[in-house]
Design a protein around this motif. Structure first.
Motif, mmCIF file in Angstrom:
data_model
loop_
_atom_site.group_PDB
_atom_site.id
_atom_site.type_symbol
_atom_site.label_atom_id
_atom_site.label_comp_id
_atom_site.label_asym_id
_atom_site.label_seq_id
_atom_site.Cartn_x
_atom_site.Cartn_y
_atom_site.Cartn_z
ATOM 1 N N LYS A 73 82.394 47.190 84.759
ATOM 2 C CA LYS A 73 82.636 46.877 85.948
ATOM 3 C C LYS A 73 83.205 47.929 86.643
ATOM 4 O O LYS A 73 83.113 48.397 87.767
ATOM 5 N N ALA A 74 84.122 48.867 86.006
ATOM 6 C CA ALA A 74 84.945 50.087 86.438
ATOM 7 C C ALA A 74 83.980 51.197 86.753
ATOM 8 O O ALA A 74 83.988 51.658 87.934
ATOM 9 N N ASP A 77 82.451 48.311 76.353
ATOM 10 C CA ASP A 77 82.740 46.973 76.530
ATOM 11 C C ASP A 77 82.548 46.192 75.326
ATOM 12 O O ASP A 77 83.011 45.283 75.041
ATOM 13 N N ALA A 134 90.193 52.841 88.456
ATOM 14 C CA ALA A 134 90.268 52.233 87.033
ATOM 15 C C ALA A 134 91.907 52.124 86.894
ATOM 16 O O ALA A 134 92.259 51.285 86.246
ATOM 17 N N ARG A 135 92.526 53.453 87.051
ATOM 18 C CA ARG A 135 93.670 53.474 86.722
ATOM 19 C C ARG A 135 94.420 52.699 87.766
ATOM 20 O O ARG A 135 95.639 52.123 87.075
ATOM 21 N N GLU A 136 94.319 52.749 88.830
ATOM 22 C CA GLU A 136 94.955 51.804 89.829
ATOM 23 C C GLU A 136 95.220 50.449 89.404
ATOM 24 O O GLU A 136 95.930 49.741 89.481
ATOM 25 N N SER A 172 86.404 53.080 77.031
ATOM 26 C CA SER A 172 85.590 52.769 75.907
ATOM 27 C C SER A 172 84.310 51.675 76.263
ATOM 28 O O SER A 172 84.428 51.305 77.269
ATOM 29 N N ALA A 211 97.657 45.759 87.463
ATOM 30 C CA ALA A 211 97.813 44.647 86.615
ATOM 31 C C ALA A 211 99.154 44.854 85.499
ATOM 32 O O ALA A 211 99.544 43.599 85.625
ATOM 33 N N LEU A 212 99.490 45.709 85.424
ATOM 34 C CA LEU A 212 100.646 45.704 84.549
ATOM 35 C C LEU A 212 101.801 45.483 85.325
ATOM 36 O O LEU A 212 102.776 44.641 84.830
ATOM 37 N N TYR A 228 97.637 44.084 74.743
ATOM 38 C CA TYR A 228 96.890 44.606 76.013
ATOM 39 C C TYR A 228 95.625 45.420 75.593
ATOM 40 O O TYR A 228 96.076 46.519 74.970
ATOM 41 N N ILE A 243 102.263 52.596 83.024
ATOM 42 C CA ILE A 243 102.107 52.983 84.412
ATOM 43 C C ILE A 243 102.397 54.331 84.552
ATOM 44 O O ILE A 243 101.661 55.008 85.678
ATOM 45 N N GLU A 249 94.654 49.204 86.313
ATOM 46 C CA GLU A 249 95.488 49.091 85.319
ATOM 47 C C GLU A 249 97.010 48.819 85.764
ATOM 48 O O GLU A 249 97.653 47.980 85.430
ATOM 49 N N MET A 250 97.339 49.786 86.582
ATOM 50 C CA MET A 250 98.761 50.000 87.119
ATOM 51 C C MET A 250 99.117 48.570 87.852
ATOM 52 O O MET A 250 100.228 47.872 87.557
ATOM 53 N N PRO A 258 89.372 48.439 78.438
ATOM 54 C CA PRO A 258 88.422 49.162 77.838
ATOM 55 C C PRO A 258 87.980 50.428 79.196
ATOM 56 O O PRO A 258 87.837 51.335 78.701
ATOM 57 N N ALA A 259 88.412 50.034 80.423
ATOM 58 C CA ALA A 259 88.040 51.095 81.415
ATOM 59 C C ALA A 259 88.766 52.201 81.445
ATOM 60 O O ALA A 259 88.525 53.455 81.633
ATOM 61 N N THR A 260 90.251 51.973 80.839
ATOM 62 C CA THR A 260 91.226 53.156 80.674
ATOM 63 C C THR A 260 91.399 53.486 79.129
ATOM 64 O O THR A 260 92.065 54.658 79.038
ATOM 65 N N LEU A 288 98.058 39.785 80.293
ATOM 66 C CA LEU A 288 97.604 40.886 81.199
ATOM 67 C C LEU A 288 96.333 40.996 81.317
ATOM 68 O O LEU A 288 95.312 40.613 80.499
ATOM 69 N N SER A 289 95.846 41.199 82.626
ATOM 70 C CA SER A 289 94.564 41.127 83.000
ATOM 71 C C SER A 289 93.889 42.714 82.767
ATOM 72 O O SER A 289 94.545 43.672 82.845
ATOM 73 N N ALA A 290 92.676 42.825 82.330
ATOM 74 C CA ALA A 290 92.234 44.161 81.891
ATOM 75 C C ALA A 290 90.688 44.238 82.655
ATOM 76 O O ALA A 290 90.048 43.124 82.518
ATOM 77 N N GLN A 291 90.358 45.485 82.774
ATOM 78 C CA GLN A 291 88.926 45.828 83.422
ATOM 79 C C GLN A 291 88.132 46.159 82.487
ATOM 80 O O GLN A 291 88.374 46.859 81.602
ATOM 81 N N THR A 292 86.872 45.677 82.384
ATOM 82 C CA THR A 292 85.648 46.191 81.473
ATOM 83 C C THR A 292 85.277 47.537 82.071
ATOM 84 O O THR A 292 85.413 47.627 83.334
ATOM 85 N N SER A 293 84.824 48.281 81.101
ATOM 86 C CA SER A 293 84.086 49.672 81.660
ATOM 87 C C SER A 293 82.983 49.025 82.480
ATOM 88 O O SER A 293 83.005 50.128 83.416
#
Lengths: 200, 992
Positions: free
Chosen positions: B60-61, A46, B75-77, A44, B82-83, A81, A138, B79-80, A84-86, B53-58
Motif C-alpha cells: 500500500k505504501a 508484505d 510511509a514514515r508519516e 519489508s 499511528a503511534l 507492533y 516517532i 507510522e508517526m 512492513p512499510a517502515t 497499533l495500526s500498521a501499513q503494508t508495503s
C-alpha cells in the motif's frame, strides 16, 4: 504485589542486498536519483508477518540457548507492533530475558524460507514502557524524514511535509545516529546498580 | 445497547395498539429476562482494541513497488500518526471510571459511584459506565429497609400517630377557649417581643425577666437528636460538619461540645494555601463562650481592671475608640486574687452608647454593655471570677451568660471579605424605617432598639458594601468593629459571586473608605447586644418551605422581594489579628481574620451561604476544624490557647489530656517499634530521656529535679510501679472523688509521671462528670438542677488541675521582655520567679524539625562547660566562613561528576573546615539536665518558611541571666532536642 516487568525492544530491519530488494528504486536504472538515506531503509515484504518474525526469534533463541532459552522466552515474547512499510517493530519480552532475544536478533542474517532474503536486524532502543519505545520510533521517523527531505531538495523533489514534521525541524538538528549508537537501556538493572555504586 | 432493545419493542407496540392477548407470560418474561441481562463487557478485549497499533503494508505504501522520497516520507508519516494515535488511545482506555476522575475535594465516601453524585460534566459518561457493567443503583427512598430499620420505622409511625392525635385534641381544646378571648392574642399565644401592638382587649403578657448570673442551658434539641446531646451540645452547624469532618468522639466531647477536629478530606496544604494565597477558610466558632455585662461604665471599667486589663487600655487616649465601642480588644485576663493566675485571652467589645444617651448622661455614669468572649476551656474559671467581681461592683453590674445565644463564625484568607460580602446582605434601612413606623406605638417597650439613626446606619452599610475587593482585613483599622442587620441568607441562596472593583477609580474609593473608615463616627449600638432583637430574629426565621415558596414566585434569575416580615438578623463583625504581639507587627498583619457574631439560631443559614459562596478566584471557602485553627496559629507564629499556655489552668488540663493520649499511643505500639525511653542516648554518656518521654514535663522542670535526680529509669519504674501503685492510686482516686480539694492540690504519693497522667485523666473525667450541669432532655425539675450547678461549679474551681505546680504561671510578653532586658526589673510580688513561664517562638537555625514535647536547653554555661558551649556556638552560621552555596542546607554544594582534580581537592579542604553534621562523632552533645529550660508545646515544619519552627515555653529563671549577659545574638540561642532523640539542634527564640 509484585509487578511483572517487561522490556520493549524497538528494532529496525535492514536489507543490505540490493538484488533482493522488495521495491524498485524509482527513476532510471543506474542513476542515483533517490538519496542514500532513503535507500538505506527499505520496506519489508508484505509476506513478512508478525508471526514469521516471532518464529525467527523463537528459532534463534532455541538455536543459541537451547530449550532453556526458548522456555524462558516463550511465555512473555510478543510482537507489539510491526510495520512492513517502515521495517520497524516493537517487541515485548520479560525484563530478565531480553538479552536472549536481543542476541537471537543480532544473529539473524537471513529471513526464513518463503522470503529468503539476507537481512540485518538492529535493536535501536530498549525501554521499560511501550510509550518510550513509541516515542523513540516517532523521533527516528522524524529524523529520517528530515534527512530524506534535505537530500531530496536539490533534485526538486516535491515533498508533502506534514505539519508535525515542520514543527520539529531543527529541534534536534545534530542528533545524528549511526549504526551503533542510539542503543541504550536506562532501565536495565545492572546499569542502575552501577550508577548507584558511583554515587555512593 | 442498541441491539439489545429491539426484541422488547414489538411487544410493547402490541400492548399499546391492539387488545389482542399478550404473548404467553412465560415466554415474554423469559425474553425480557434475557434482554435485561446485559452482555458482560469484556474489559480485556476493550483494552486490547485500544492498544492495537495500526500498521501499513508495503504494497500500500509503495505502489508499483517503487521507492522514492515522497513515498518514503509518507510511509514514515503514517507510522508517526499511528503511534501517536495509539498512545493517546491507550491512555484514554485506562480503566478509570468517571467517579474516579473527580477532583479530590469532590470525592465522597458514600455511594460515590452513583451518577447523581458525580459532577455534571462526567455524568453522561458515568451513566454509560453504570449501564455497561450493571452497577446497581438504589435510592434511599426505594431501598428495602433492614429488619432493624423496619422496626424503628414502625415505631416512629406509631409515635407520630399518637402525637398527631394528641395535637388534635389540644387544638380542639384551644379552639373552644378562643371564644372567650381576643382572636389576635390567640393567634400568637407566645408574645413575640415588644413589636406587637397592645390592643385593649388582649391580656398584656408580662415580658419574662431574664435570670441573670446563672449558667445558660443549651437549647433543647429536637426530639430526634436529644439523646445524642445528653453529655454535650452540638454546634448550630453540627449536621454540616458531621458529614464532612472528623468530630470529637461521642464518648469524649471537648469542652462539652461536639467539635469538628479536622475535615475528612486531606487538608493540611490546601488549608495553608487557602489562608495565604487563594481562597478562604472558615470555622464555626460557636463553642467560644460569651458573657454579657451591663452596668455603669465606670463600674465595668473597674471590673476589667480587676481582671488584669492594662491601664493604658482603660484610660489612655489611644484606646478611646475601644471604649467607645468601635474597636475590639483582645487581652489576657487574670484572676483577681493574690497569685493572679492567668486565665485566658479574652475579647472585649463595648456596645456603642446610644445617640441620645451620649448627650444626656455624664460620660462615666452612662449605662453600657460589654461582651466578653473567652475560650470554653477557661469559661468556668472566668465565669466565677466575673461573678465574684460583679457582686462587689458598685453600682451593680449585671452578668449574663450568653453562651447558647450568640454564635460566631471566623473566616480568614484572601477571599474572606468577598465571601462575607456575598453571604451577608444588610437589611436596607428603609425597610427598617417602615418597621419602626409600625412599632412606633410602643416606643417605651422597645427603648433599646429604636435608637439607631437611619442615616448613620446607611453609612455603615455603605461602608460595608464598599469593601468589595479587600483581600486582607488587616488593611482595615486594627481590630475594627462593624455592626448591622442582615437579611435571611436563605432568600439569596445559592449565593452568587459579587462584582469586584476592576478600575483604578474603584480601587481608589475602596482605599479611601478604608482610610476614612466612616464607621467610627456612624456606628450605632449593634442590635446584637439587645436580647429582644436576637430573640425576635431567631423567632421570625421563616420555614424553609415558606422560603422556597417565595423563591418560586420570584421571576426567574431574581431574588424574592424583601417583605416587611422578614427577620432582621443582628450581626456584628470584627477583625482580629490573633494575640497581640509586641515583637513584630508584620507577622501580625499577615493573618488577620473576620469574626462574625450572630444569634445562635441564625448561624446555620449564614454558614451554608458562606460555605457555598463561589469565590471569584474559583472554588468555595473551605471549612476548618480545631486542627486547622491550630495549624494557622502556628504558621502565624502565634500561640494557640490552651495548648501553648501551660501556665494557665486550661492549658494545664489540655497538656494532661494530651499526655494521656500520647501515652496510649506509645503503649499501643509493639515493644520493638516504640521508643525505649530509658535507652535514649543524650550524648556525653547520659542515657535515658529527661522526665516522662510523652509529656512536657513541667513538674520536673519547675521543682522535681532534686527529687528524681537519677533521671534515667524512672519511666520504666513508673511502668513497673503501675501494678504496685494500684492500691495507692485507688486510695488517692477515692479521695479525689470525695472532693477533698486539699489533697488534690498536692501531688499524689506515687509521684511518677505515668501515674500522675493516669490519675489526672481519671480525676479530670471525674470532674467532667460531676462538675457541669447536664441538660438532660427528660429532666423538668428545675430546682434540683439549680442546686446542682452552684456548688458543683465551685467544686470544679477548687479542684486545681491535678498535678499542676501551684505557682506555675505564664508571664505576659511585655513583662517578660522587660525582665530579659534589664536585671533591675522587679517582678510583681505575687509571681514566683522560679515557676514563671514565658511563651516563645522557636526558629531552628541549621536543620531539624521540632516536635511537640521537644526539650529546650540553653547553651552550656561558659564557666562550667566552656568547651561544649564553644562547640555549639561554632555551629552558628554567622560563625562560619562564608561561601556561596547552592546545595542542600548547611552542606557543601554538590560537585558535578566530572569535576576536575583541583576542585575535588578544594572540596576536600572545605569539608575539613565544615562544621560537623548530626550523626558524626564530633557533633556536639546535648547539654545536661541542669541546662533544661523548657519544652516545645507545638512544633512542626512551617510551609511558609520551609523550615522547622515551634512554639514553646521557657522557664524565665533559667534564661533571663543568659539573655541579659549575651545580648541578642548569643543570649537567645538555645538547643532543641526532640523527645526520644539524642540529636540537639540550634534554635533561636523570641518572646511572643
Amino acid at each position: 504485589m509484585v509487578r511483572i516487568k517487561h522490556r520493549y525492544l524497538l528494532l529496525n530491519i535492514l536489507y543490505p542486498d540490493q538484488k533482493t530488494a522488495n521495491v524498485r528504486i524509482a527513476g532510471r536504472p543506474g542513476e542515483q536519483d533517490v538519496p542514500y538515506s532513503v535507500q538505506f531503509r527499505q520496506p519489508s515484504s508484505d509476506q513478512l508477518t508478525p508471526q514469521i518474525l516471532l518464529r525467527i526469534i523463537r528459532d534463534g533463541v532455541a538455536t543459541l540457548f537451547g530449550d532453556y532459552g526458548s522456555g524462558k522466552v516463550s511465555s512473555s515474547l510478543q510482537i507489539k507492533y510491526f510495520s512492513p512499510a517502515t521495517s520497524t517493530a516493537i517487541i515485548r519480552i520479560s525484563r530478565d530475558h531480553y538479552r536472549l532475544v536481543w542476541a537471537a536478533l543480532s544473529f539473524v542474517t537471513r529471513l526464513p524460507k518463503p522470503l529468503d532474503q539476507p537481512c540485518v536486524i538492529q535493536v535501536v532502543r530498549v525501554s521499560g514502557t511501550i510509550k518510550k519505545a513509541e516515542e523513540e520510533a516517532i523521533r527516528r521517523a522524524r529524523i529520517s524524514i528530515r534527512r530524506a527531505q534535505r537530500a531530496g531538495k536539490g533534485k526538486d523533489v516535491v515533498v508533502a511535509a506534514a505539519s508535525g514534521v515542520q514543527a520539529v525541524e531543527g529541534a534536534d538538528e545534530d542528533d545524528d545516529f549511526g549504526m551503533m549508537d542510539g542503543i541504550e537501556d536506562h532501565d536495565a538493572p545492572g546499569e542502575a546498580e552501577e550508577d548507584s555504586d558511583e554515587a555512593g | 445497547m442498541a441491539p439489545d432493545r429491539p426484541p422488547q419493542l414489538p411487544s410493547k407496540g402490541q400492548q399499546a395498539n391492539t387488545k389482542k392477548r399478550k404473548d404467553a407470560p412465560t415466554s415474554s418474561h423469559k425474553g425480557s429476562d434475557a434482554s435485561n441481562k446485559r452482555p458482560k463487557t469484556d474489559h480485556r478485549a476493550k483494552q486490547r482494541d485500544a492498544r492495537q497499533l495500526s500498521a501499513q503494508t508495503s504494497s500500500k505504501a509503495f505502489k508499483n513497488g517503487e521507492l522514492d522520497v515522497d513515498k518514503f516520507v509518507r510511509a514514515r508519516e503514517f507510522e508517526m500518526r499511528a503511534l501517536e494515535e495509539g498512545m493517546a488511545r491507550s491512555k484514554k482506555a485506562l480503566t478509570k471510571r468517571a467517579f474516579q476522575q473527580v477532583p479530590k475535594e469532590l470525592r465522597r465516601r458514600t455511594a460515590s459511584h452513583n451518577v447523581k453524585k458525580v459532577p455534571k460534566r462526567l455524568r453522561e459518561r458515568g451513566k454509560r459506565e453504570m449501564n455497561e457493567d450493571n452497577t446497581p443503583t438504589v435510592t434511599a427512598r426505594r431501598r428495602k429497609p433492614t429488619p432493624h430499620m423496619r422496626l424503628r420505622l414502625e415505631t416512629v409511625k406509631k409515635l407520630r400517630a399518637l402525637g398527631s392525635k394528641r395535637k388534635a385534641e389540644k387544638e380542639k381544646a384551644k379552639s373552644e377557649k378562643v371564644t372567650v378571648t381576643d382572636p389576635k392574642a390567640t393567634a400568637k399565644p407566645i408574645p413575640s417581643g415588644p413589636k406587637q401592638p397592645p390592643t385593649a382587649t388582649s391580656i398584656k403578657t408580662r415580658v419574662p425577666r431574664v435570670k441573670k448570673a446563672t449558667l445558660a442551658r443549651p437549647p433543647v434539641p429536637k426530639a430526634k437528636f436529644r439523646k445524642r446531646q445528653i453529655h454535650k451540645s452540638w454546634l448550630p452547624t453540627h449536621l454540616f460538619h458531621a458529614k464532612r469532618a472528623r468530630m470529637t468522639p461521642p464518648s469524649a466531647p471537648l469542652w462539652r461540645f461536639s467539635i469538628p477536629v479536622t475535615p475528612t478530606v486531606k487538608s493540611y496544604r490546601p488549608t495553608h494555601r487557602a489562608s495565604h494565597e487563594r481562597g478562604a477558610v472558615a470555622w464555626d466558632m460557636s463553642y467560644m463562650s460569651t458573657i454579657g455585662l451591663e452596668g455603669r461604665q465606670d463600674s465595668i471599667i473597674g471590673m476589667l481592671r480587676a481582671l488584669g486589663v492594662g491601664e493604658e487600655e482603660l484610660r489612655a487616649k489611644r484606646s478611646e475608640k475601644w471604649r467607645q465601642g468601635t474597636r475590639v480588644l483582645e487581652t489576657f485576663m487574670y484572676e483577681r486574687e493574690a497569685p493572679h493566675q492567668p486565665i485566658a485571652p479574652v475579647i472585649v467589645v463595648w456596645c456603642v452608647a446610644a445617640g441620645d444617651e451620649k448627650k444626656s448622661v455624664e460620660l462615666e455614669k452612662r449605662k453600657r454593655k460589654v461582651l466578653l468572649r473567652i475560650h470554653p476551656s477557661a469559661f468556668y474559671q472566668f465565669w466565677e471570677e466575673v461573678l465574684r467581681l460583679a457582686k462587689v461592683a458598685k453600682p451593680e453590674v449585671s452578668v449574663e451568660d450568653l453562651r447558647f445565644e450568640i454564635g460566631s463564625i471566623e473566616i480568614t484568607g484572601p477571599g474572606a471579605t468577598e465571601a462575607l460580602l456575598g453571604a451577608l446582605w444588610p437589611t436596607p434601612s428603609s425597610a427598617k424605617e417602615a418597621e419602626r413606623g409600625a412599632s412606633a406605638g410602643d416606643a417605651q417597650t422597645s427603648k433599646g432598639a429604636s435608637t439607631v439613626d437611619p442615616a448613620a446606619d446607611k453609612v455603615v452599610i455603605k461602608t460595608w458594601s464598599s469593601l468589595a475587593g479587600l483581600t486582607n482585613p488587616a488593611m482595615l483599622p486594627q481590630n475594627c468593629m462593624i455592626g448591622f442587620d442582615i437579611q435571611d441568607p436563605r432568600l439569596h441562596h445559592p449565593p452568587r459571586t459579587i462584582t469586584l472593583p476592576k478600575s483604578d477609580a474603584e480601587q481608589m474609593t475602596l482605599l479611601q473608605s478604608i482610610a476614612d473608615w466612616p464607621v467610627d463616627a456612624a456606628q450605632g449600638p449593634p442590635e446584637l447586644f439587645d436580647r429582644r432583637a436576637r430573640l425576635a430574629a431567631s423567632r421570625a426565621l421563616p420555614s424553609q418551605k415558606a422560603i422556597n415558596r417565595r423563591k418560586g414566585l420570584a421571576p426567574p434569575g431574581q431574588y424574592p422581594e424583601l417583605s416587611e416580615k422578614d427577620p432582621r438578623i443582628p450581626t456584628m463583625l470584627y477583625t482580629t489579628a490573633g494575640a497581640p504581639s509586641l515583637t513584630d507587627r508584620k507577622r501580625q498583619a499577615q493573618n488577620a481574620s473576620w469574626t462574625v457574631l450572630l444569634p445562635w439560631k441564625c448561624m446555620q443559614p449564614v454558614w451554608y451561604s458562606l460555605m457555598y459562596y463561589p469565590l471569584s478566584t474559583g472554588q468555595q471557602p473551605r471549612f476548618g476544624g480545631l486542627d486547622e485553627k491550630r495549624q494557622l496559629a502556628f504558621e502565624a507564629g502565634q500561640p494557640w490557647f490552651p495548648a501553648d499556655f501551660p501556665g494557665t489552668r486550661a492549658g494545664w488540663e489540655w497538656e494532661v489530656s494530651e499526655r494521656v493520649k500520647r501515652e496510649e499511643e506509645w503503649k499501643r505500639r509493639p515493644k520493638g517499634k516504640r521508643v525505649c525511653w530509658e535507652k535514649v542516648e543524650l550524648g556525653g554518656g547520659r542515657v535515658g530521656e529527661v522526665g516522662v518521654g510523652w509529656a512536657c514535663d513541667w513538674e520536673r522542670l519547675v521543682g522535681g529535679m532534686a527529687k528524681e535526680d537519677s533521671g534515667t529509669g524512672d519511666v520504666e519504674a513508673a511502668a513497673a510501679a503501675d501494678g504496685a501503685g494500684e492500691e495507692k492510686m485507688e486510695i488517692w482516686m477515692a479521695e479525689a472523688s470525695a472532693g477533698e480539694g486539699a489533697v488534690l492540690a498536692q501531688r499524689p504519693p506515687t509521684g511518677n509521671g505515668n501515674a500522675i497522667a493516669k490519675a489526672a485523666n481519671v480525676a479530670s473525667e471525674e470532674q467532667a462528670k460531676t462538675s457541669v450541669p447536664r441538660p438532660t432532655a427528660g429532666e423538668d425539675a428545675a430546682p434540683p438542677r439549680k442546686q446542682a450547678t452552684g456548688p458543683e461549679i465551685t467544686s470544679s474551681t477548687n479542684i486545681a488541675a491535678p498535678g499542676k505546680p501551684p505557682a506555675l504561671t505564664q508571664l505576659p510578653a511585655t513583662l517578660a521582655n522587660a525582665m530579659l532586658e534589664s536585671a533591675g526589673t522587679v517582678l510583681p510580688p505575687h509571681i514566683d520567679l522560679s515557676s514563671a513561664l514565658l511563651t516563645v517562638r522557636l526558629t531552628l537555625i541549621t536543620r531539624g524539625v521540632p516536635q511537640t514535647c521537644a526539650r529546650i536547653y540553653r547553651l552550656p554555661s561558659a564557666t562550667h562547660n566552656a568547651g561544649l558551649r564553644k562547640q555549639w556556638l561554632a555551629l552558628l552560621p554567622s560563625n562560619q566562613p562564608q561561601h556561596k552555596q547552592k546545595g542542600p542546607k548547611n552542606a557543601l554544594p554538590r560537585l558535578p561528576k566530572d569535576a576536575p582534580a583541583h576542585l575535588l581537592q578544594r572540596r576536600l579542604a572545605q569539608s575539613l573546615v565544615e562544621p560537623p553534621r548530626a550523626g558524626e562523632d564530633d557533633y556536639p552533645a546535648c547539654p545536661g539536665e541542669e541546662d533544661l529550660v523548657g519544652f516545645v508545646t507545638s512544633g512542626n515544619f512551617k510551609l511558609g518558611e520551609g523550615q522547622g519552627t515551634g512554639l514553646g515555653s521557657l522557664l524565665l529563671e533559667r534564661v533571663a541571666e543568659g539573655a541579659r549577659q549575651y545580648g541578642e545574638k548569643e543570649g537567645r540561642v538555645c538547643i532543641v532536642r526532640n523527645a526520644g532523640n539524642g540529636v540537639g539542634r540550634l534554635a533561636r527564640w523570641d518572646v511572643v
